[in-house]
Design a protein around this motif. Sequence first.
Motif, PDB file in Angstrom:
ATOM      1  N   GLN A   1     -11.036  -1.852  -5.703  1.00  0.00           N
ATOM      2  CA  GLN A   1     -10.690  -2.046  -4.309  1.00  0.00           C
ATOM      3  C   GLN A   1     -10.496  -0.686  -3.658  1.00  0.00           C
ATOM      4  O   GLN A   1      -9.955   0.231  -4.259  1.00  0.00           O
ATOM      5  CB  GLN A   1      -9.402  -2.850  -4.190  1.00  0.00           C
ATOM      6  N   PHE A   2     -10.939  -0.582  -2.406  1.00  0.00           N
ATOM      7  CA  PHE A   2     -10.706   0.620  -1.621  1.00  0.00           C
ATOM      8  C   PHE A   2     -10.712   0.217  -0.156  1.00  0.00           C
ATOM      9  O   PHE A   2     -11.100  -0.898   0.186  1.00  0.00           O
ATOM     10  CB  PHE A   2     -11.761   1.694  -1.907  1.00  0.00           C
ATOM     11  N   LEU A   3     -10.261   1.110   0.700  1.00  0.00           N
ATOM     12  CA  LEU A   3     -10.224   0.845   2.136  1.00  0.00           C
ATOM     13  C   LEU A   3     -11.148   1.805   2.863  1.00  0.00           C
ATOM     14  O   LEU A   3     -11.131   3.014   2.597  1.00  0.00           O
ATOM     15  CB  LEU A   3      -8.809   1.051   2.687  1.00  0.00           C
TER      16      LEU A   3
ATOM     17  N   LEU B   1     -14.040   7.557   6.493  1.00  0.00           N
ATOM     18  CA  LEU B   1     -12.746   7.821   5.861  1.00  0.00           C
ATOM     19  C   LEU B   1     -12.489   6.671   4.899  1.00  0.00           C
ATOM     20  O   LEU B   1     -12.479   5.510   5.300  1.00  0.00           O
ATOM     21  CB  LEU B   1     -11.637   7.899   6.908  1.00  0.00           C
ATOM     22  N   GLN B   2     -12.320   7.010   3.619  1.00  0.00           N
ATOM     23  CA  GLN B   2     -12.066   5.996   2.593  1.00  0.00           C
ATOM     24  C   GLN B   2     -10.795   6.355   1.839  1.00  0.00           C
ATOM     25  O   GLN B   2     -10.574   7.510   1.509  1.00  0.00           O
ATOM     26  CB  GLN B   2     -13.241   5.932   1.604  1.00  0.00           C
ATOM     27  N   ILE B   3      -9.994   5.354   1.548  1.00  0.00           N
ATOM     28  CA  ILE B   3      -8.817   5.507   0.696  1.00  0.00           C
ATOM     29  C   ILE B   3      -9.137   4.804  -0.612  1.00  0.00           C
ATOM     30  O   ILE B   3      -9.460   3.612  -0.622  1.00  0.00           O
ATOM     31  CB  ILE B   3      -7.559   4.895   1.345  1.00  0.00           C
ATOM     32  N   GLY B   4      -9.103   5.553  -1.714  1.00  0.00           N
ATOM     33  CA  GLY B   4      -9.323   4.960  -3.028  1.00  0.00           C
ATOM     34  C   GLY B   4     -10.746   5.024  -3.545  1.00  0.00           C
ATOM     35  O   GLY B   4     -11.049   4.412  -4.564  1.00  0.00           O
ATOM     36  N   LYS B   5     -11.632   5.778  -2.857  1.00  0.00           N
ATOM     37  CA  LYS B   5     -13.011   5.861  -3.348  1.00  0.00           C
ATOM     38  C   LYS B   5     -13.696   7.099  -2.777  1.00  0.00           C
ATOM     39  O   LYS B   5     -13.556   7.406  -1.601  1.00  0.00           O
ATOM     40  CB  LYS B   5     -13.809   4.634  -2.910  1.00  0.00           C
ATOM     41  N   ALA B   6     -14.452   7.796  -3.635  1.00  0.00           N
ATOM     42  CA  ALA B   6     -15.371   8.847  -3.196  1.00  0.00           C
ATOM     43  C   ALA B   6     -16.787   8.369  -3.459  1.00  0.00           C
ATOM     44  O   ALA B   6     -17.007   7.455  -4.262  1.00  0.00           O
ATOM     45  CB  ALA B   6     -15.105  10.154  -3.942  1.00  0.00           C
ATOM     46  N   ASN B   7     -17.753   8.974  -2.803  1.00  0.00           N
ATOM     47  CA  ASN B   7     -19.125   8.458  -2.847  1.00  0.00           C
ATOM     48  C   ASN B   7     -20.032   9.165  -3.840  1.00  0.00           C
ATOM     49  O   ASN B   7     -21.243   9.118  -3.692  1.00  0.00           O
ATOM     50  CB  ASN B   7     -19.727   8.496  -1.439  1.00  0.00           C
ATOM     51  N   TRP B   8     -19.482   9.804  -4.852  1.00  0.00           N
ATOM     52  CA  TRP B   8     -20.319  10.377  -5.914  1.00  0.00           C
ATOM     53  C   TRP B   8     -21.047   9.254  -6.640  1.00  0.00           C
ATOM     54  O   TRP B   8     -20.433   8.250  -7.016  1.00  0.00           O
ATOM     55  CB  TRP B   8     -19.461  11.158  -6.902  1.00  0.00           C
ATOM     56  N   GLY B   9     -22.326   9.413  -6.858  1.00  0.00           N
ATOM     57  CA  GLY B   9     -23.105   8.405  -7.592  1.00  0.00           C
ATOM     58  C   GLY B   9     -22.961   7.041  -6.956  1.00  0.00           C
ATOM     59  O   GLY B   9     -23.147   6.888  -5.751  1.00  0.00           O
ATOM     60  N   THR B  10     -22.598   6.040  -7.744  1.00  0.00           N
ATOM     61  CA  THR B  10     -22.384   4.692  -7.216  1.00  0.00           C
ATOM     62  C   THR B  10     -20.940   4.487  -6.775  1.00  0.00           C
ATOM     63  O   THR B  10     -20.557   3.382  -6.415  1.00  0.00           O
ATOM     64  CB  THR B  10     -22.744   3.633  -8.285  1.00  0.00           C
ATOM     65  N   GLY B  11     -20.149   5.554  -6.801  1.00  0.00           N
ATOM     66  CA  GLY B  11     -18.760   5.493  -6.353  1.00  0.00           C
ATOM     67  C   GLY B  11     -17.801   5.862  -7.469  1.00  0.00           C
ATOM     68  O   GLY B  11     -17.981   5.457  -8.612  1.00  0.00           O
ATOM     69  N   GLU B  12     -16.823   6.685  -7.141  1.00  0.00           N
ATOM     70  CA  GLU B  12     -15.716   7.006  -8.055  1.00  0.00           C
ATOM     71  C   GLU B  12     -14.454   6.503  -7.376  1.00  0.00           C
ATOM     72  O   GLU B  12     -14.231   6.783  -6.191  1.00  0.00           O
ATOM     73  CB  GLU B  12     -15.652   8.513  -8.311  1.00  0.00           C
ATOM     74  N   PHE B  13     -13.627   5.799  -8.126  1.00  0.00           N
ATOM     75  CA  PHE B  13     -12.527   5.050  -7.540  1.00  0.00           C
ATOM     76  C   PHE B  13     -11.156   5.568  -7.984  1.00  0.00           C
ATOM     77  O   PHE B  13     -11.043   6.413  -8.856  1.00  0.00           O
ATOM     78  CB  PHE B  13     -12.668   3.559  -7.897  1.00  0.00           C
TER      79      PHE B  13
END
Length: 169
Positions: free
Chosen positions: A4-6, A129-141
């Motif tokens: 989950q992320f926002l 702006l995301q809380i709880g996730k970066a967009n490296w690859g398929t996502g890092e949480f």
Amino acid sequence: SNRQFLTVTNQDGKSLLTGLTEMTISYEAKHERSGANWVMYAAASDAAPTYQKERYIGILQENGALKAERYHNNGARPAAPSASVSNDWVHVDVVLNEKDTTIYVNGEEASRVDSSYAVNELLGDSSILQIGKANWGTGEFFQGFIDNFRIDSYALSEDEIADRYQEYL
């Protein structure tokens, strides 16, 4: 795993951070793993970043180190402030102003690094702006708990940082 992320926008669904030249990000977190744990990620677009051409602001904890990355580079990454933190609850303030980025841990300055990357140029006019996730690859949480997350559109002073920490004790 629960991923989950926002994604945070203004009331019109547009970028919340457009035009900011400085900001303060404050939160409490309890991390539940040692791998890359992304508290916050803001970038000019939602595309995955490209190594050594990064353009984002990110806060993550990895292997006991809390880092505040502020990248708009073409080539080697610049230095990023880093502070040692445990996996227990911690209060963090990250101040990005026009000349540097500073991490405060539990109300005390822990690390400061010069940065010439202007926040508004780095983020552009339609940033994410995301809380709880970066967009490296398929996502890092993020794995753990985040509470009292807030962003101020200015750089808090040391006294304001200390006062904010007292609110959470």
